[in-house]
Write an enzyme that holds these catalytic residues in place. Sequence first.
Site, PDB file in Angstrom:
ATOM      1  N   ARG A 627     -19.249 -53.843  89.273  1.00 30.02           N
ATOM      2  CA  ARG A 627     -20.302 -54.840  89.141  1.00 30.02           C
ATOM      3  C   ARG A 627     -19.743 -56.233  89.422  1.00 30.02           C
ATOM      4  O   ARG A 627     -18.647 -56.567  88.967  1.00 30.02           O
ATOM      5  CB  ARG A 627     -20.831 -54.774  87.720  1.00 30.02           C
ATOM      6  CG  ARG A 627     -22.114 -55.515  87.462  1.00 30.02           C
ATOM      7  CD  ARG A 627     -22.504 -55.210  86.043  1.00 30.02           C
ATOM      8  NE  ARG A 627     -23.706 -55.862  85.618  1.00 30.02           N
ATOM      9  CZ  ARG A 627     -23.975 -56.065  84.324  1.00 30.02           C
ATOM     10  NH1 ARG A 627     -23.117 -55.635  83.406  1.00 30.02           N
ATOM     11  NH2 ARG A 627     -25.086 -56.645  83.966  1.00 30.02           N
ATOM     12  N   GLU A 704      -6.754 -59.455  92.621  1.00 27.04           N
ATOM     13  CA  GLU A 704      -5.734 -59.151  93.632  1.00 27.04           C
ATOM     14  C   GLU A 704      -6.311 -58.582  94.935  1.00 27.04           C
ATOM     15  O   GLU A 704      -5.747 -58.800  96.007  1.00 27.04           O
ATOM     16  CB  GLU A 704      -4.726 -58.107  93.115  1.00 27.04           C
ATOM     17  CG  GLU A 704      -4.653 -57.944  91.635  1.00 27.04           C
ATOM     18  CD  GLU A 704      -3.531 -58.755  90.988  1.00 27.04           C
ATOM     19  OE1 GLU A 704      -3.658 -59.072  89.810  1.00 27.04           O
ATOM     20  OE2 GLU A 704      -2.549 -59.056  91.647  1.00 27.04           O
TER      21      GLU A 704
HETATM   22 MO1  MOS Z   1      -1.304 -61.406  89.182  1.00 29.43          MO
HETATM   23  S1  MOS Z   1       0.426 -60.794  90.118  1.00 29.43           S
HETATM   24  O1  MOS Z   1      -1.550 -60.085  88.261  1.00 29.43           O
HETATM   25  O2  MOS Z   1      -1.191 -62.865  88.435  1.00 29.43           O
END
Ligand code: MOS
Length: 737
Positions: A627, A704
Site C-alpha cells: 500500500r 531502498e
Molecule cells: Mo538504509 S542502508 O537501511 O539507511
Amino acid sequence: MRTSEKRQQQSVVGQPLDRVDGRLKVTGMARYPAEFPLANLAHAVLVQSTIARGRIREMDTAAAEAAPGVHAVLTHRNAPRLQAGPPNFLGPTAPPPLQDDRISYNGQHVAVVIAETLEQATFAATLVSITYEQETPRVLLDEKLAQSLAPSSVPDVVRGEPDAALAAAAVRVEGTYTTPTEHHNPLAPCATIAVWDGDQLILYDTTQWIDNVRTVMAAMFGLPDAQVRVIAPFVGGAFGSGLRCWPHVALVAMAARRVGRPVKLVLTRAQMYTSVGYRPQTIQHVALGATRDGQLVATIHEGTEPTAMHDDYHEGLVRATPSLYACPHLRTSFRQVRLDVGTPTWMRAPGEAQGIFALETAMDELAYALDLDPVELRVRNDAAVHPQSGQPWSSRGLRECYALGAERFGWERRTRAPGSMRDGQYLVGWGVASALYPYVRIQAAARARLLADGSAIVQTGATDIGTGTSTIMTQIAADALGLPAEHIRCELGDSSLPATPPQGGSNLAASVGSAVHMAASAVLGQVLALVRDDDASPLRGASADVVMVRNGHIALKRDPSQGETYAAILQRHGLREIEAWGRAAPGDEMQRYGTGIFGARFAEVRVDPELGVIRVTRLVSATAAGRILNEKTARSQIIGGTVGGIGMALLEHTVMDANAGRIVNANLAEYLVPVHADIPTIDVLFVDEPDFSLNPIGVKGLGEIGLVGVAPAIANAVYHATGLRMRDLPITLDKLQ
Ligand code: MOS
C-alpha cells in the site's frame, strides 16, 4: 472501482498529504542535532591517523594543550576505559575509541581537542604531533585472498546441481562485474552534542536509530539505559550512515565529561569519508545457463567484498539472487577480505544495489545471447512461487511492474540491435532491469494520546531522516481515530518516547506504522469502553466495528444520526486525555509466505559517439511495494533512490591510495554525485497492491527499492546504444572506447 481505491479515497492514508513538518523545514525552524543552542557549549575537533596500519609510538599534545582556548586533549593515554558496546540484530557495535595505541585504518580517530570555539579547536588539532610505528597495510580488494582470510558468516545458498546444470545448458553467459567503493554524502554531516547532568547523559545525535545509540552509550559508559537520553527530532538526510553508534559519538560524551560542559562535534565533509562507513566495493562473478527458449536452468552468483580488520560488517550482496527468478539450479556465495581500512556499512539498498547490478547485467547479456527481448526474458522466468522455499508470495507485482513500466516507456518501439536507435548525432539506448529488496518488519511501539479538545498526539522514538515518517504516521493515526490530519501531531526523535527499530532496511513504515495503527485503534477502543454503560451516550454498548468516526464524531454505522464527539465524551467523563500504547510485532507471515518488494526500471541514454559522454534522458521506475501510504512522499522516496542509482551508474567512485590507504577524493569536488543537470524526468509508477497479509496497514517499504535496478538498467541501455558491455561501475567516458 477497486476496493483499495475506494478505501483510499475515503481515508487520509493514500492522500498525497504535504509533509507535516515541511513548513518547519523551509522556514528554518526544524532543529537538527547540531543546532541545539546550549549554553556554555565547547567544541570538539578530531585528530585522525595518517597511516593505515601500525602503532602510535609517540604523541605530543603539549603545544595543543597550551594553545588559546583549549580545555583538554583526549588521547588513548588519558581517555577513560570504555566497555564494548553490545551487538544487536544488525551485527556488532563499532569498538570504542582511544582504548589503545593500535591503528587499523587511515583516518582512525586518535585524539580529540576540546576548546572554547570551533576555530580554536581546529587550530589546536593541527598542533598534535604523532609519530607512528608503521606496518605495510593491505588496502585494496584482492579476490584471491577472499577464502583464506575471512570465512564469511553468510552461508552459501544452493539448490539443485548448479555446476552440472550450467555445463549442460544450451545457452550460457558468464561475466565478472565490479562496483566501486561509494561514500555517504547526506546534506547534513553527522553531528553530536553531549551533555552530562551528573550521571545522566543527554545526546543530540545524527542517528537513524535512537534506541541503539542509547543502548550502546549506556553500555560503553557503564550506565543503566534510563540514564542516557538521545534526541534527534530532525536528521538532515541519511542512507545508512546513521544505523550504527559510531566511535565519534563516544568521543563527544568522553569530552563533555572531561571538561564538565556540553560539547559539540560536527564531522567535516572529509571526515564523513572516514567516520561513518561506506558502501564496500565488490567483485562478482555471475554465470547463467538457459534453454534455447529462454528458461533459466542455472544461476551462479559469487561475490567478494572487503571488510575491516577491527569490525565485522557484512551485507546481503547475493541475497536477492535466489528470490528473483524461477531457476531450478542455483548457487550464491559471499566472501570477504579483511583489509586495513575503515569499516564498510549499510548504504541505501546495501548489497542489493551492487548484487542486482551484476545479476541484471548478466540477464541482459543472456537476452542478447538468446536474441530475446530483455523484458520477455524476465517475464518468462518470473517465479510463480518463492523459488527457494516454494511458498506462495504474499504479493509480488513484478509482472505488473514490467507491464506498467514498458507501457509508460514505450518499450515496444525499441529495436533490438545495439546501435540501431539514433537521435541525430547521438546513439540512443534503452535498457531494463528488475529490482528486488527484502520486506522487513521488526517489533515496535507507539503511544497515542487523545486530548480533551478532540485532537491527538502520536509518539514514537523513531527518527525521520527526511523520508516523511512523521507525515505517514499522522495519516495512519488520522484514519484509525477518524480525525483530520491537521488535528494530529506526531512526536518522534527522542529516546524517552516508545522504542522503535532503526529507520533502515526499509522497515520503519511497516514496523512503526503498525504500532501507531494499533495505538490509535486502542484509543478508540478505550473511548467506546467509557460509554459502554453510559446512558447519556447514543453510542452506549457500541463496539468498534459498528461505529464510524469522521472529524472526531463517532456515529453508529446503521444510524449515523446517533453519535457524539470525542470531546463531548471526554468532557462528560471528566477526562483530560486518553492514552494507549500500541505494541506491534510480526507474526508468522514470514514463515507462510515468500515476501519482497519488487520493481522494474527502464532507462534511456543518449551517448555522444565522438566524446563518449552519456546522458540519462528518461527513466521510468515502476515499483510494487504494498500500500502506498502517501503518494507524494512515496514518489520522493523513489526519486531520491533513482538519483542515487544514476550516481552509482555514472559518477560515484571513492578512490583510495594503494600505499597509504588514504581516500584521495574525500570531498564533493572530486567525489561526484549527480546534480540537477544530470537528472532527467523520472516517471514514478506504483502497482496498487495493498498487502494486508504482512501487517495491519498493508505496507511494505520504499526506502531502498528505488535505487535498486537503476544502475543495470542504465548499463544495459549503454550496451544497447553502443554495443559495449559495461561490467564495471561507474560508467565513465574512458570506458566507452
Ligand atoms: Mo538504509 S542502508 O537501511 O539507511
